[in-house]
Design an enzyme around this catalytic site. Structure first.
Site, PDB file in Angstrom:
ATOM      1  N   SER A   1     -28.910 -77.071  -1.770  1.00 24.07           N
ATOM      2  CA  SER A   1     -28.231 -76.221  -0.793  1.00 24.07           C
ATOM      3  C   SER A   1     -27.149 -76.986  -0.060  1.00 24.07           C
ATOM      4  O   SER A   1     -26.265 -76.380   0.538  1.00 24.07           O
ATOM      5  CB  SER A   1     -29.203 -75.749   0.288  1.00 24.07           C
TER       6      SER A   1
ATOM      7  N   GLU B   1     -24.014 -69.132  -6.712  1.00 21.54           N
ATOM      8  CA  GLU B   1     -22.777 -69.888  -6.520  1.00 21.54           C
ATOM      9  C   GLU B   1     -22.724 -70.929  -7.637  1.00 21.54           C
ATOM     10  O   GLU B   1     -23.646 -71.743  -7.760  1.00 21.54           O
ATOM     11  CB  GLU B   1     -22.765 -70.578  -5.154  1.00 21.54           C
TER      12      GLU B   1
ATOM     13  N   ASN C   1     -23.262 -70.495   2.782  1.00 20.48           N
ATOM     14  CA  ASN C   1     -23.824 -71.166   3.965  1.00 20.48           C
ATOM     15  C   ASN C   1     -22.740 -71.570   4.958  1.00 20.48           C
ATOM     16  O   ASN C   1     -22.973 -71.594   6.162  1.00 20.48           O
ATOM     17  CB  ASN C   1     -24.653 -72.383   3.556  1.00 20.48           C
TER      18      ASN C   1
ATOM     19  N   HIS D   1     -26.337 -72.589  -7.435  1.00 17.53           N
ATOM     20  CA  HIS D   1     -27.014 -72.351  -6.157  1.00 17.53           C
ATOM     21  C   HIS D   1     -27.529 -70.918  -6.116  1.00 17.53           C
ATOM     22  O   HIS D   1     -26.758 -69.975  -5.915  1.00 17.53           O
ATOM     23  CB  HIS D   1     -26.051 -72.638  -4.995  1.00 17.53           C
TER      24      HIS D   1
HETATM   25  P1  NAD Z   1     -40.185 -76.307  -2.256  1.00 14.14           P
HETATM   26  O1  NAD Z   1     -40.663 -77.330  -1.314  1.00 14.14           O
HETATM   27  O2  NAD Z   1     -40.748 -74.932  -2.212  1.00 14.14           O
HETATM   28  O3  NAD Z   1     -40.388 -76.839  -3.760  1.00 14.14           O
HETATM   29  C1  NAD Z   1     -39.990 -78.125  -4.177  1.00 14.14           C
HETATM   30  C2  NAD Z   1     -40.856 -78.517  -5.370  1.00 14.14           C
HETATM   31  O4  NAD Z   1     -40.333 -79.738  -5.929  1.00 14.14           O
HETATM   32  C3  NAD Z   1     -42.321 -78.804  -5.001  1.00 14.14           C
HETATM   33  O5  NAD Z   1     -43.196 -78.029  -5.816  1.00 14.14           O
HETATM   34  C4  NAD Z   1     -42.467 -80.302  -5.289  1.00 14.14           C
HETATM   35  O6  NAD Z   1     -43.767 -80.674  -5.732  1.00 14.14           O
HETATM   36  C5  NAD Z   1     -41.427 -80.487  -6.395  1.00 14.14           C
HETATM   37  N1  NAD Z   1     -41.067 -81.877  -6.632  1.00 14.14           N
HETATM   38  C6  NAD Z   1     -40.938 -82.890  -5.732  1.00 14.14           C
HETATM   39  N2  NAD Z   1     -40.637 -84.042  -6.367  1.00 14.14           N
HETATM   40  C7  NAD Z   1     -40.562 -83.744  -7.703  1.00 14.14           C
HETATM   41  C8  NAD Z   1     -40.303 -84.523  -8.870  1.00 14.14           C
HETATM   42  N3  NAD Z   1     -40.078 -85.836  -8.810  1.00 14.14           N
HETATM   43  N4  NAD Z   1     -40.317 -83.884 -10.073  1.00 14.14           N
HETATM   44  C9  NAD Z   1     -40.572 -82.553 -10.161  1.00 14.14           C
HETATM   45  N5  NAD Z   1     -40.834 -81.788  -9.085  1.00 14.14           N
HETATM   46  C10 NAD Z   1     -40.824 -82.379  -7.873  1.00 14.14           C
HETATM   47  O7  NAD Z   1     -38.595 -76.278  -2.080  1.00 14.14           O
HETATM   48  P2  NAD Z   1     -37.578 -75.077  -2.407  1.00 14.14           P
HETATM   49  O8  NAD Z   1     -37.403 -74.242  -1.197  1.00 14.14           O
HETATM   50  O9  NAD Z   1     -37.970 -74.462  -3.698  1.00 14.14           O
HETATM   51  O10 NAD Z   1     -36.211 -75.876  -2.581  1.00 14.14           O
HETATM   52  C11 NAD Z   1     -35.880 -76.519  -3.785  1.00 14.14           C
HETATM   53  C12 NAD Z   1     -34.381 -76.778  -3.835  1.00 14.14           C
HETATM   54  O11 NAD Z   1     -33.702 -75.529  -3.741  1.00 14.14           O
HETATM   55  C13 NAD Z   1     -33.834 -77.635  -2.683  1.00 14.14           C
HETATM   56  O12 NAD Z   1     -32.807 -78.437  -3.176  1.00 14.14           O
HETATM   57  C14 NAD Z   1     -33.297 -76.599  -1.706  1.00 14.14           C
HETATM   58  O13 NAD Z   1     -32.271 -77.098  -0.903  1.00 14.14           O
HETATM   59  C15 NAD Z   1     -32.762 -75.564  -2.668  1.00 14.14           C
HETATM   60  N6  NAD Z   1     -32.636 -74.192  -2.134  1.00 14.14           N
HETATM   61  C16 NAD Z   1     -33.610 -73.639  -1.349  1.00 14.14           C
HETATM   62  C17 NAD Z   1     -33.468 -72.336  -0.892  1.00 14.14           C
HETATM   63  C18 NAD Z   1     -34.547 -71.687  -0.065  1.00 14.14           C
HETATM   64  O14 NAD Z   1     -34.267 -70.655   0.577  1.00 14.14           O
HETATM   65  N7  NAD Z   1     -35.765 -72.182  -0.063  1.00 14.14           N
HETATM   66  C19 NAD Z   1     -32.323 -71.587  -1.228  1.00 14.14           C
HETATM   67  C20 NAD Z   1     -31.362 -72.169  -2.065  1.00 14.14           C
HETATM   68  C21 NAD Z   1     -31.527 -73.473  -2.506  1.00 14.14           C
END
Ligand code: NAD
Length: 282
Positions: free
Chosen positions: A119, A152, A190, A140
């Protein structure tokens, strides 16, 4: 389409949504996480999302089974060897993502595309972690991924035209609408959304209007489906502050200064829905 096999790194909120969306579009998906427990949780969320669609009669039981049948899970990055596209959707942390991207790079073929769902981290900077930065791009997605249609598609400085074209084709294939964006803090959505929320916090802090009236103003005056303060509670005030800080650091322009009240709320642990209290009570 040339992309048939997709791997998703991370089975969390975004990862399992991306996996579901790709599998629903007929692609083979491998979902990777660090533990079997994380994979099990991700798969369960995904399965119950599909189940809900079956109950609403928007998906047949046969389609549900076929979609689930296209998803494999693994804790081993070696299973990336046959992926056409790897989408990194792990925890938002620069060092962690650098490490993961190097691990991905060590397994994939020279033709595979590597994408990140970050993000807030620079696509150009992350591209430096792989040997072929021209095959690296930002994808994204928005939360919840199966519902939100926007992607995106973010080009780093090194991203090639061919990679960009393939990423656009992929987004369309999985039923999303893509917008093309150049790398920059906050990308497009964002960068517009979070400063609006931040301004709503300034308006509240200055006593111009109550939280409820600010939100009613934007809902009824601008036709927004949700007011900015309720949206901040949904996103999480910590996440909102973190994105504001990325904009503030990235542009070094005082117009992106986080509202002091936003900092106070986060310091007090009032993070929004997830903590039961933010600008509103839950
Ligand atoms: P989350 O915490 O729900 O999930 C992250 C996952 O990554 C977890 O299951 C964790 O165990 C796993 N992980 C950590 N280290 C790892 C590794 N070495 N290998 C494989 N898996 C690993 O987080 P999320 O909300 O799903 O966010 C994930 C990404 O998406 C981030 O970069 C975030 O910025 C982006 N994002 C989030 C949103 C949102 O609204 N939540 C929206 C757009 C983008």
């Amino acid at each position: 389409m040339t992309i048939q096999k997709v791997a998703v790194i991370g089975a969390g909120t975004m990862g399992n949504g991306i996996a579901q969306t790709c599998a629903s579009a007929g692609l083979s998906v491998t979902m990777i996480d660090i533990s079997d427990a994380a994979l099990e949780r991700g798969l369960q969320t995904l399965a119950s999302n599909l189940e809900r669609l079956v109950k609403k009669e928007r998906l047949s039981a046969t389609e549900r089974d076929a979609t689930l049948g296209r998803i494999r899970t693994s804790t081993d990055y070696a299973s990336l060897a046959d992926a056409d596209l790897v989408i990194e959707a792990a925890t938002e942390n620069l060092e962690l993502k650098r490490r993961i991207l190097a691990q991905i790079d060590a397994q994939v073929t020279a033709n595979a595309l590597i994408a990140t769902n970050t993000s807030s981290i620079s696509i150009t900077e992350l591209a430096g972690s792989v040997r072929g930065p021209e095959r690296f791009i930002g994808l994204h997605f928005f939360n919840p991924v199966p519902v939100m249609t926007l992607v995106e598609v973010i080009r780093g400085l090194q991203t090639s035209d061919a990679t960009h074209a393939l990423a656009l084709e992929f987004a369309e294939h999985i039923g999303k609408t893509a917008i093309s964006v150049s790398n920059g803090p906050g990308f497009v959505v964002n960068r517009l959304l979070i400063p609006m929320i931040n301004e709503a916090v300034f308006v509240l802090q200055e006593g111009v209007a109550s939280a409820a009236d600010i939100d009613t103003g934007m809902r009824l005056g601008c036709n927004h489906p949700i007011g900015p303060l309720a949206l901040a509670d949904l996103i999480g005030l910590d996440t909102t502050l973190a994105i504001m800080q990325v904009l503030n650091d990235g542009f070094a322009d005082p117009k992106y200064r986080p509202a002091p009240l936003l900092r106070e709320m986060v310091a007090a642990g009032r993070l929004g829905r997830k903590s039961g209290r933010g600008f509103f009570d839950y």
